[in-house]
Scaffold this motif. Sequence first.
Motif, PDB file in Angstrom:
ATOM      1  N   ALA A   3       0.823  -1.210   0.000  1.00  0.00           N
ATOM      2  CA  ALA A   3       0.000   0.000   0.000  1.00  0.00           C
ATOM      3  C   ALA A   3       0.859   1.263   0.000  1.00  0.00           C
ATOM      4  O   ALA A   3       0.540   2.253  -0.674  1.00  0.00           O
ATOM      5  CB  ALA A   3      -0.938  -0.003   1.198  1.00  0.00           C
ATOM      6  N   LEU A   4       1.959   1.227   0.752  1.00  0.00           N
ATOM      7  CA  LEU A   4       2.817   2.406   0.864  1.00  0.00           C
ATOM      8  C   LEU A   4       3.419   2.780  -0.483  1.00  0.00           C
ATOM      9  O   LEU A   4       3.552   3.962  -0.813  1.00  0.00           O
ATOM     10  CB  LEU A   4       3.934   2.146   1.883  1.00  0.00           C
ATOM     11  N   ALA A   5       3.775   1.773  -1.279  1.00  0.00           N
ATOM     12  CA  ALA A   5       4.386   2.026  -2.588  1.00  0.00           C
ATOM     13  C   ALA A   5       3.480   2.870  -3.473  1.00  0.00           C
ATOM     14  O   ALA A   5       3.961   3.653  -4.307  1.00  0.00           O
ATOM     15  CB  ALA A   5       4.705   0.699  -3.273  1.00  0.00           C
ATOM     16  N   LYS A   6       2.168   2.751  -3.296  1.00  0.00           N
ATOM     17  CA  LYS A   6       1.211   3.494  -4.117  1.00  0.00           C
ATOM     18  C   LYS A   6       1.064   4.955  -3.678  1.00  0.00           C
ATOM     19  O   LYS A   6       0.452   5.751  -4.366  1.00  0.00           O
ATOM     20  CB  LYS A   6      -0.155   2.799  -4.086  1.00  0.00           C
ATOM     21  N   THR A   7       1.612   5.292  -2.496  1.00  0.00           N
ATOM     22  CA  THR A   7       1.477   6.661  -1.992  1.00  0.00           C
ATOM     23  C   THR A   7       2.645   7.549  -2.400  1.00  0.00           C
ATOM     24  O   THR A   7       2.612   8.761  -2.195  1.00  0.00           O
ATOM     25  CB  THR A   7       1.387   6.675  -0.458  1.00  0.00           C
ATOM     26  N   GLY A   8       3.707   6.946  -2.947  1.00  0.00           N
ATOM     27  CA  GLY A   8       4.893   7.716  -3.308  1.00  0.00           C
ATOM     28  C   GLY A   8       5.943   7.756  -2.223  1.00  0.00           C
ATOM     29  O   GLY A   8       7.040   8.297  -2.412  1.00  0.00           O
ATOM     30  N   ALA A   9       5.643   7.181  -1.041  1.00  0.00           N
ATOM     31  CA  ALA A   9       6.622   7.116   0.037  1.00  0.00           C
ATOM     32  C   ALA A   9       7.619   5.988  -0.224  1.00  0.00           C
ATOM     33  O   ALA A   9       7.388   5.101  -1.046  1.00  0.00           O
ATOM     34  CB  ALA A   9       5.915   6.895   1.373  1.00  0.00           C
ATOM     35  N   THR A  10       8.734   5.995   0.511  1.00  0.00           N
ATOM     36  CA  THR A  10       9.793   5.008   0.351  1.00  0.00           C
ATOM     37  C   THR A  10       9.933   4.181   1.617  1.00  0.00           C
ATOM     38  O   THR A  10       9.881   4.727   2.734  1.00  0.00           O
ATOM     39  CB  THR A  10      11.136   5.709   0.068  1.00  0.00           C
ATOM     40  N   LEU A  11      10.132   2.869   1.461  1.00  0.00           N
ATOM     41  CA  LEU A  11      10.381   1.995   2.608  1.00  0.00           C
ATOM     42  C   LEU A  11      11.878   1.745   2.708  1.00  0.00           C
ATOM     43  O   LEU A  11      12.491   1.228   1.777  1.00  0.00           O
ATOM     44  CB  LEU A  11       9.633   0.672   2.458  1.00  0.00           C
ATOM     45  N   ALA A  12      12.466   2.088   3.878  1.00  0.00           N
ATOM     46  CA  ALA A  12      13.924   2.006   4.032  1.00  0.00           C
ATOM     47  C   ALA A  12      14.384   0.737   4.725  1.00  0.00           C
ATOM     48  O   ALA A  12      15.490   0.254   4.470  1.00  0.00           O
ATOM     49  CB  ALA A  12      14.430   3.218   4.809  1.00  0.00           C
ATOM     50  N   ALA A  13      13.574   0.184   5.626  1.00  0.00           N
ATOM     51  CA  ALA A  13      14.017  -0.986   6.398  1.00  0.00           C
ATOM     52  C   ALA A  13      12.831  -1.679   7.030  1.00  0.00           C
ATOM     53  O   ALA A  13      11.801  -1.050   7.309  1.00  0.00           O
ATOM     54  CB  ALA A  13      15.009  -0.556   7.478  1.00  0.00           C
ATOM     55  N   GLU A  14      12.999  -2.985   7.260  1.00  0.00           N
ATOM     56  CA  GLU A  14      12.009  -3.782   7.997  1.00  0.00           C
ATOM     57  C   GLU A  14      12.733  -4.513   9.111  1.00  0.00           C
ATOM     58  O   GLU A  14      13.785  -5.104   8.884  1.00  0.00           O
ATOM     59  CB  GLU A  14      11.368  -4.837   7.083  1.00  0.00           C
ATOM     60  N   GLU A  15      12.165  -4.492  10.303  1.00  0.00           N
ATOM     61  CA  GLU A  15      12.725  -5.245  11.427  1.00  0.00           C
ATOM     62  C   GLU A  15      11.622  -6.102  12.045  1.00  0.00           C
ATOM     63  O   GLU A  15      10.501  -5.625  12.253  1.00  0.00           O
ATOM     64  CB  GLU A  15      13.289  -4.305  12.494  1.00  0.00           C
ATOM     65  N   TYR A  16      11.968  -7.358  12.346  1.00  0.00           N
ATOM     66  CA  TYR A  16      11.043  -8.291  12.986  1.00  0.00           C
ATOM     67  C   TYR A  16      11.698  -8.832  14.251  1.00  0.00           C
ATOM     68  O   TYR A  16      12.875  -9.211  14.233  1.00  0.00           O
ATOM     69  CB  TYR A  16      10.697  -9.461  12.047  1.00  0.00           C
ATOM     70  N   VAL A  17      10.941  -8.848  15.334  1.00  0.00           N
ATOM     71  CA  VAL A  17      11.482  -9.330  16.610  1.00  0.00           C
ATOM     72  C   VAL A  17      10.500 -10.319  17.239  1.00  0.00           C
ATOM     73  O   VAL A  17       9.301 -10.316  16.913  1.00  0.00           O
ATOM     74  CB  VAL A  17      11.753  -8.162  17.584  1.00  0.00           C
ATOM     75  N   PRO A  18      10.962 -11.171  18.158  1.00  0.00           N
ATOM     76  CA  PRO A  18      10.058 -12.118  18.818  1.00  0.00           C
ATOM     77  C   PRO A  18       8.917 -11.412  19.546  1.00  0.00           C
ATOM     78  O   PRO A  18       9.060 -10.269  20.004  1.00  0.00           O
ATOM     79  CB  PRO A  18      10.977 -12.848  19.811  1.00  0.00           C
ATOM     80  N   THR A  19       7.793 -12.102  19.670  1.00  0.00           N
ATOM     81  CA  THR A  19       6.603 -11.510  20.308  1.00  0.00           C
ATOM     82  C   THR A  19       6.848 -11.157  21.770  1.00  0.00           C
ATOM     83  O   THR A  19       6.162 -10.310  22.326  1.00  0.00           O
ATOM     84  CB  THR A  19       5.414 -12.482  20.228  1.00  0.00           C
ATOM     85  N   THR A  20       7.836 -11.811  22.395  1.00  0.00           N
ATOM     86  CA  THR A  20       8.113 -11.594  23.824  1.00  0.00           C
ATOM     87  C   THR A  20       9.135 -10.487  24.068  1.00  0.00           C
ATOM     88  O   THR A  20       9.531 -10.254  25.211  1.00  0.00           O
ATOM     89  CB  THR A  20       8.635 -12.899  24.448  1.00  0.00           C
ATOM     90  N   THR A  21       9.556  -9.796  23.022  1.00  0.00           N
ATOM     91  CA  THR A  21      10.610  -8.776  23.156  1.00  0.00           C
ATOM     92  C   THR A  21      10.185  -7.653  24.094  1.00  0.00           C
ATOM     93  O   THR A  21       9.073  -7.126  23.999  1.00  0.00           O
ATOM     94  CB  THR A  21      10.958  -8.189  21.777  1.00  0.00           C
ATOM     95  N   THR A  22      11.091  -7.292  25.008  1.00  0.00           N
ATOM     96  CA  THR A  22      10.856  -6.134  25.886  1.00  0.00           C
ATOM     97  C   THR A  22      11.991  -5.110  25.786  1.00  0.00           C
ATOM     98  O   THR A  22      11.819  -3.960  26.182  1.00  0.00           O
ATOM     99  CB  THR A  22      10.716  -6.577  27.359  1.00  0.00           C
ATOM    100  N   ASP A  23      13.147  -5.531  25.288  1.00  0.00           N
ATOM    101  CA  ASP A  23      14.286  -4.626  25.115  1.00  0.00           C
ATOM    102  C   ASP A  23      14.418  -4.296  23.623  1.00  0.00           C
ATOM    103  O   ASP A  23      14.771  -5.152  22.814  1.00  0.00           O
ATOM    104  CB  ASP A  23      15.566  -5.287  25.632  1.00  0.00           C
ATOM    105  N   PHE A  24      14.134  -3.041  23.288  1.00  0.00           N
ATOM    106  CA  PHE A  24      14.128  -2.626  21.882  1.00  0.00           C
ATOM    107  C   PHE A  24      15.340  -1.759  21.530  1.00  0.00           C
ATOM    108  O   PHE A  24      15.342  -1.107  20.494  1.00  0.00           O
ATOM    109  CB  PHE A  24      12.832  -1.865  21.575  1.00  0.00           C
TER     110      PHE A  24
END
Length: 401
Positions: free
Chosen positions: A191-212
């Motif tokens: 969806a973002l690609a259609k708005t003209g914005a740019t995606l620079a990075a994706e990060e995925y972490v475990p569901t139990t993460t508390t330290d970001f």
Amino acid sequence: MTTGRTNVRHLSLIAAAALALTTTASFAADDIKIALIAGKTGPLEAYAKQTETGLMMGLEYATKGTMMLDGRKIVVITKDDQSKPDLSKAALSEAYQDDNADIAIGTTSSAAALADLPVAEENKKILIVEPAVADQITGEKWNRYIFRTGRNSSQDAISNAVAIGKPGVTVATLAQDYAFGRDGVAAFKEALAKTGATLAAEEYVPTTTTDFTAVGQRLFDALKDKPGRKIIWVVWAGGGDPLTKLQDMDPKRYGVELSTGGNILPALAAYKRLPGMEGATYYYYDIPKNPINDWLVKEHEKRFSAPPDFFTAGGFSAAMAVVTAIQKAKSTDTEKLISAMEGMEFDTPKGKMVFRKEDHQALQSMYHFKVKVDPALAWAVLEPVRELKIEDMQIPIRNKR
């Protein structure tokens, strides 16, 4: 004496078994049996409890307080799957096979809901998915017995992309590493690609993460040298509170803003530190203006001394779908219900929803908001910018029908 004790024990076991059978079979033959599968213990407990409250209030509203439909009593059978896929499958199988549920609603976790889909197909019974959002549920893993009143990841993502995406904007994403998070980001990217914005990075972490700390620094590094407006978009469910942790890292020193979708009221407390933040939400009690939402807000505040929350509206919507479908089909027969529900319009606290015929996803409004702080409230106010109506969003059909 030993024999006597043994006989007494055997009699007690027999009596207990008889009681269990009586309890299972205590429903009248013509009762309408609705099973609610929900993660009432575990990380999504708050969501599940809201869904249950909303379901019961919705059934009350739809039946004018009688809990009767076409002369039949409505019975709700609730089962806790602890948001665990294996437990969810077992609970849904039990509901269909042992409790003879006519229709089921659930569940809270996307991973658990995905495990439930084949159970509905095997038993040839309808499952209304609420509130799990992973796109796969009405996408590649879908079958004809699945309907969903909850919004899907694409609806979340497209509405949020429209809210924050513009030419000259650079976005990085943070999500949980399971179906909910990955589906959400995949739909958001598209969806973002259609708005003209740019995606620079994706990060995925475990569901139990508390330290970001580490992941937050990687996101800041990916954005800090980009020109124009820079935003980290967070898609998250349950505990951990990444927004607060990222805000504690002072994103402004990198010229970075934070953004996310709506959430339950306790989670909106963290948004008070982010006045002016924009995003899009599924529901906030003060946004929709219609008689059903007016009733829900008034009654919920009267009964619980608090406004209805995000998933309360979802449970209520599922109830409205069930009652509308049974009235339209004049039956709880599965095939008649499917025929009635495909393309069916029904009223909810959010206004009109429509089950799309192709994938049984409920098309519905979403709400572009801006965060406003009211010192009198413990949570941030989601001030409406505009309603994103069904016709304003092109939600992809992702199944293989």
